[in-house]
Design a protein around this motif. Structure first.
Motif, PDB file in Angstrom:
ATOM      1  N   THR A   1       0.830  -1.210   0.000  1.00 42.51           N
ATOM      2  CA  THR A   1       0.000   0.000   0.000  1.00 42.51           C
ATOM      3  C   THR A   1       0.861   1.254   0.000  1.00 42.51           C
ATOM      4  N   LEU A   2       1.884   1.278   0.820  1.00 41.06           N
ATOM      5  CA  LEU A   2       2.770   2.454   0.877  1.00 41.06           C
ATOM      6  C   LEU A   2       3.501   2.654  -0.443  1.00 41.06           C
ATOM      7  N   ASN A   3       3.954   1.575  -1.059  1.00 42.43           N
ATOM      8  CA  ASN A   3       4.625   1.691  -2.366  1.00 42.43           C
ATOM      9  C   ASN A   3       3.671   2.245  -3.417  1.00 42.43           C
ATOM     10  N   SER A   4       2.447   1.772  -3.398  1.00 41.17           N
ATOM     11  CA  SER A   4       1.446   2.255  -4.338  1.00 41.17           C
ATOM     12  C   SER A   4       1.180   3.744  -4.127  1.00 41.17           C
ATOM     13  N   ASP A   5       1.055   4.138  -2.850  1.00 37.40           N
ATOM     14  CA  ASP A   5       0.838   5.559  -2.542  1.00 37.40           C
ATOM     15  C   ASP A   5       2.031   6.415  -2.981  1.00 37.40           C
TER      16      ASP A   5
END
Length: 88
Positions: free
Chosen positions: A64-68
């Motif tokens: 999720t953090l990478n996507s954000d």
């Protein structure tokens, strides 16, 4: 002399009773060790499951953090391009 003959039998009976008592106690201790080992095995399995669940949660958060971060980087890049066009 009959007293001497009874004494060894009495001692032997006493030792047999003592050995029987000790045998019973050792069987109880063996069962307690088996119970402890079983509990430790259950705790170990539960502990492994907890670690796996935690790792999956960390993996999900990382994705999720990478996507954000990718999303924000694209937005920042677009804004930088627009600012660069205005400067030129």
């Amino acid at each position: 002399m009959s007293n001497e003959n009874n004494t060894p039998k009495t001692m032997e009976a006493h030792f047999q009773e003592l050995f029987g008592y000790l045998d019973t106690k050792f069987k109880g201790i063996d069962k307690q060790f088996a119970d402890v080992n079983e509990r430790l095995s259950i705790m170990e399995i539960g502990s492994n499951d907890d670690v796996i669940a935690m790792l999956k949660r960390i993996e999900k958060n990382t994705i999720t953090l990478n996507s954000d971060a990718e999303f924000l980087a694209k937005k920042l890049g677009k804004h930088e391009m627009t600012l660069n066009r205005l400067d030129n």
